[in-house]
Design a protein around this motif. Structure first.
Motif, PDB file in Angstrom:
ATOM      1  N   ARG A  34     -12.515 -13.230  13.184  1.00 34.56           N
ATOM      2  CA  ARG A  34     -13.145 -12.559  12.135  1.00 34.56           C
ATOM      3  C   ARG A  34     -14.459 -12.487  12.159  1.00 34.56           C
ATOM      4  NH1 ARG A  34      -9.910 -14.097   8.380  1.00 34.56           N
ATOM      5  NH2 ARG A  34     -11.469 -15.003   7.194  1.00 34.56           N
ATOM      6  N   ARG A  35     -14.965 -13.743  11.984  1.00 32.29           N
ATOM      7  CA  ARG A  35     -16.457 -13.965  12.041  1.00 32.29           C
ATOM      8  C   ARG A  35     -17.449 -13.283  12.992  1.00 32.29           C
ATOM      9  NH1 ARG A  35     -15.623 -19.973  12.423  1.00 32.29           N
ATOM     10  NH2 ARG A  35     -16.036 -20.243  14.839  1.00 32.29           N
ATOM     11  N   HIS A  36     -16.674 -13.112  14.189  1.00 27.88           N
ATOM     12  CA  HIS A  36     -17.473 -12.366  15.142  1.00 27.88           C
ATOM     13  C   HIS A  36     -17.227 -10.961  15.049  1.00 27.88           C
ATOM     14  CE1 HIS A  36     -18.280 -16.071  17.352  1.00 27.88           C
ATOM     15  NE2 HIS A  36     -17.315 -16.518  17.050  1.00 27.88           N
ATOM     16  N   LEU A  37     -16.883 -10.315  14.181  1.00 29.53           N
ATOM     17  CA  LEU A  37     -16.458  -8.823  13.922  1.00 29.53           C
ATOM     18  C   LEU A  37     -17.655  -8.340  12.898  1.00 29.53           C
ATOM     19  CD1 LEU A  37     -12.886  -8.714  13.970  1.00 29.53           C
ATOM     20  CD2 LEU A  37     -14.375  -8.251  15.823  1.00 29.53           C
ATOM     21  N   ASP A  38     -18.541  -9.085  12.527  1.00 28.67           N
ATOM     22  CA  ASP A  38     -19.561  -8.531  11.702  1.00 28.67           C
ATOM     23  C   ASP A  38     -20.467  -7.525  12.513  1.00 28.67           C
ATOM     24  OD1 ASP A  38     -18.750  -9.998   9.377  1.00 28.67           O
ATOM     25  OD2 ASP A  38     -20.204 -11.585   9.666  1.00 28.67           O
ATOM     26  N   GLY A  39     -20.570  -6.338  11.880  1.00 30.24           N
ATOM     27  CA  GLY A  39     -21.297  -5.280  12.677  1.00 30.24           C
ATOM     28  C   GLY A  39     -20.480  -4.624  13.632  1.00 30.24           C
ATOM     29  N   THR A  69     -15.007   0.231  22.137  1.00 31.37           N
ATOM     30  CA  THR A  69     -16.363   0.834  22.636  1.00 31.37           C
ATOM     31  C   THR A  69     -17.648  -0.299  22.155  1.00 31.37           C
ATOM     32  OG1 THR A  69     -16.832   2.287  20.986  1.00 31.37           O
ATOM     33  CG2 THR A  69     -15.674   3.075  22.897  1.00 31.37           C
ATOM     34  N   GLY A  70     -18.110  -0.666  23.298  1.00 31.31           N
ATOM     35  CA  GLY A  70     -19.468  -1.560  22.881  1.00 31.31           C
ATOM     36  C   GLY A  70     -19.326  -2.710  23.816  1.00 31.31           C
ATOM     37  N   ARG A  71     -20.361  -3.418  23.815  1.00 38.83           N
ATOM     38  CA  ARG A  71     -20.439  -4.590  24.629  1.00 38.83           C
ATOM     39  C   ARG A  71     -19.818  -5.900  23.985  1.00 38.83           C
ATOM     40  NH1 ARG A  71     -24.347  -4.780  28.408  1.00 38.83           N
ATOM     41  NH2 ARG A  71     -25.764  -2.895  28.058  1.00 38.83           N
ATOM     42  N   PRO A  72     -18.943  -6.572  24.959  1.00 44.10           N
ATOM     43  CA  PRO A  72     -18.116  -7.565  24.509  1.00 44.10           C
ATOM     44  C   PRO A  72     -19.091  -8.859  23.953  1.00 44.10           C
ATOM     45  CG  PRO A  72     -17.212  -7.144  26.545  1.00 44.10           C
ATOM     46  CD  PRO A  72     -18.462  -6.266  26.237  1.00 44.10           C
ATOM     47  N   VAL A  73     -18.553  -9.502  23.080  1.00 45.40           N
ATOM     48  CA  VAL A  73     -19.471 -10.477  22.543  1.00 45.40           C
ATOM     49  C   VAL A  73     -20.396 -11.647  23.437  1.00 45.40           C
ATOM     50  CG1 VAL A  73     -19.331 -12.864  21.286  1.00 45.40           C
ATOM     51  CG2 VAL A  73     -17.727 -11.105  20.367  1.00 45.40           C
ATOM     52  N   GLU A  75     -21.502 -10.414  26.272  1.00 46.52           N
ATOM     53  CA  GLU A  75     -22.583  -9.581  26.873  1.00 46.52           C
ATOM     54  C   GLU A  75     -23.707  -8.895  25.811  1.00 46.52           C
ATOM     55  OE1 GLU A  75     -20.725  -6.721  29.244  1.00 46.52           O
ATOM     56  OE2 GLU A  75     -19.109  -8.164  30.110  1.00 46.52           O
ATOM     57  N   GLN A  76     -23.647  -9.432  24.453  1.00 42.73           N
ATOM     58  CA  GLN A  76     -24.468  -8.904  23.589  1.00 42.73           C
ATOM     59  C   GLN A  76     -25.915  -9.628  23.445  1.00 42.73           C
ATOM     60  OE1 GLN A  76     -22.291  -8.984  19.765  1.00 42.73           O
ATOM     61  NE2 GLN A  76     -20.920  -7.601  20.537  1.00 42.73           N
ATOM     62  N   SER A  77     -27.030  -8.921  23.391  1.00 39.44           N
ATOM     63  CA  SER A  77     -28.027  -9.438  23.222  1.00 39.44           C
ATOM     64  C   SER A  77     -29.081  -8.813  22.557  1.00 39.44           C
ATOM     65  CB  SER A  77     -28.800  -9.370  24.751  1.00 39.44           C
ATOM     66  OG  SER A  77     -30.216  -9.612  24.754  1.00 39.44           O
ATOM     67  N   SER A  78     -29.894  -9.524  21.359  1.00 35.29           N
ATOM     68  CA  SER A  78     -30.746  -9.127  20.879  1.00 35.29           C
ATOM     69  C   SER A  78     -31.788  -8.221  21.492  1.00 35.29           C
ATOM     70  CB  SER A  78     -31.350 -10.033  19.987  1.00 35.29           C
ATOM     71  OG  SER A  78     -32.216 -11.000  20.524  1.00 35.29           O
ATOM     72  N   MET A  79     -31.907  -8.479  22.916  1.00 33.16           N
ATOM     73  CA  MET A  79     -33.056  -7.656  23.482  1.00 33.16           C
ATOM     74  C   MET A  79     -32.568  -6.301  24.004  1.00 33.16           C
ATOM     75  SD  MET A  79     -35.198 -10.098  23.551  1.00 33.16           S
ATOM     76  CE  MET A  79     -36.487  -9.544  24.933  1.00 33.16           C
ATOM     77  N   LEU A  80     -31.303  -5.983  23.835  1.00 28.77           N
ATOM     78  CA  LEU A  80     -30.997  -4.689  23.811  1.00 28.77           C
ATOM     79  C   LEU A  80     -30.967  -3.910  22.681  1.00 28.77           C
ATOM     80  CD1 LEU A  80     -27.586  -5.609  25.746  1.00 28.77           C
ATOM     81  CD2 LEU A  80     -29.927  -4.582  26.755  1.00 28.77           C
ATOM     82  N   SER A  81     -31.630  -2.454  22.892  1.00 26.55           N
ATOM     83  CA  SER A  81     -32.034  -1.710  21.757  1.00 26.55           C
ATOM     84  C   SER A  81     -31.561  -0.561  22.055  1.00 26.55           C
ATOM     85  CB  SER A  81     -33.316  -1.818  21.203  1.00 26.55           C
ATOM     86  OG  SER A  81     -34.209  -1.157  22.172  1.00 26.55           O
ATOM     87  N   GLY A  82     -31.100   0.581  21.162  1.00 22.77           N
ATOM     88  CA  GLY A  82     -30.961   1.725  21.293  1.00 22.77           C
ATOM     89  C   GLY A  82     -29.477   2.029  21.455  1.00 22.77           C
ATOM     90  N   PRO A  85     -23.464   0.682  17.689  1.00 23.24           N
ATOM     91  CA  PRO A  85     -22.957  -0.610  17.636  1.00 23.24           C
ATOM     92  C   PRO A  85     -21.344  -0.467  18.340  1.00 23.24           C
ATOM     93  CG  PRO A  85     -22.805   0.935  15.590  1.00 23.24           C
ATOM     94  CD  PRO A  85     -23.606   1.590  16.849  1.00 23.24           C
ATOM     95  N   ALA A  86     -20.919  -1.745  18.387  1.00 19.88           N
ATOM     96  CA  ALA A  86     -19.465  -1.925  18.814  1.00 19.88           C
ATOM     97  C   ALA A  86     -18.544  -1.135  18.079  1.00 19.88           C
ATOM     98  CB  ALA A  86     -19.045  -3.489  19.153  1.00 19.88           C
ATOM     99  N   MET A  87     -17.452  -0.699  18.231  1.00 21.31           N
ATOM    100  CA  MET A  87     -16.646   0.177  17.781  1.00 21.31           C
ATOM    101  C   MET A  87     -15.040  -0.200  17.835  1.00 21.31           C
ATOM    102  SD  MET A  87     -17.762   4.067  16.730  1.00 21.31           S
ATOM    103  CE  MET A  87     -19.642   4.194  16.472  1.00 21.31           C
TER     104      MET A  87
END
Length: 137
Positions: A34-39, A69-73, A75-82, A85-87
Motif C-alpha cells: 500500500r505504501r508504494h501506491l501513493d500517487g 497504466t504507467g511505469r512499474p515501481v 522503472e519510475q524516476s524523478s527525471m521523467l517529466s510530462g 500518473p500511474a493509474m
C-alpha cells in the motif's frame, strides 16, 4: 450503509459504489504494498476506451475488467517529466457481468482485479501472477 453490496441488491452498483469498494480493497492490502501506491490514481469507468481495446487487441469490451497504466515501481524516476500518473482502471460493466455470470461476490471480484493491477504496478507480468496464484492454491 456498511459499504458491502447486499445479497438482495436489485440495482447494479454505480461508479461511486465501485470506487468505494476498490478503495476498501486497497486499504486491506498489506502496508508493504500500500505504501508504494501513493500517487497511483484509481479510475472507475463503465468500459475501456476504444483505443485501449485496439492497443490490447481486444474486440469485446466485456473481456477487460481492469488495467494498469504507467511505469512499474522499479522503472519510475524523478527525471521523467510530462508523463501521466500511474493509474489503476476498473471497468464496471464487465465486472458486473462477471459478477452475475460467476456468482462470485462483487467485493471479491474487485479485490482480485485490484490485486492483479497492483501486481503490474510492481512489474509483475500476467504469467508471474498466475504462477503465484497457482502456487498459493
Amino acid at each position: 450503509m456498511s459499504g458491502r453490496v447486499s445479497e438482495r441488491q436489485t440495482l447494479a452498483p454505480d461508479l461511486a459504489t465501485f470506487e468505494r469498494l476498490a478503495e476498501q480493497a486497497i486499504a486491506r492490502l498489506p502496508d508493504a504494498f500500500r505504501r508504494h501506491l501513493d500517487g497511483v490514481v484509481l479510475r472507475i469507468d463503465d468500459f475501456p476506451e476504444d483505443e485501449v481495446l485496439d492497443q490490447l487487441g481486444i474486440e469485446d469490451p466485456f473481456d477487460l475488467t481492469g488495467l494498469y497504466t504507467g511505469r512499474p515501481v522499479g522503472e519510475q524516476s524523478s527525471m521523467l517529466s510530462g508523463e501521466l500518473p500511474a493509474m489503476i482502471h476498473l471497468y464496471r460493466r464487465p465486472l458486473l457481468d462477471e459478477w452475475v455470470e460467476t456468482g462470485v461476490g462483487l467485493e471479491e471480484l474487485i479485490t482480485h482485479v485490484i490485486v492483479h493491477e497492483v501486481g503490474h504496478h510492481f512489474g509483475l507480468s500476467d504469467a508471474d501472477m498466475h504462477a503465484i496464484e497457482e502456487a498459493a492454491g
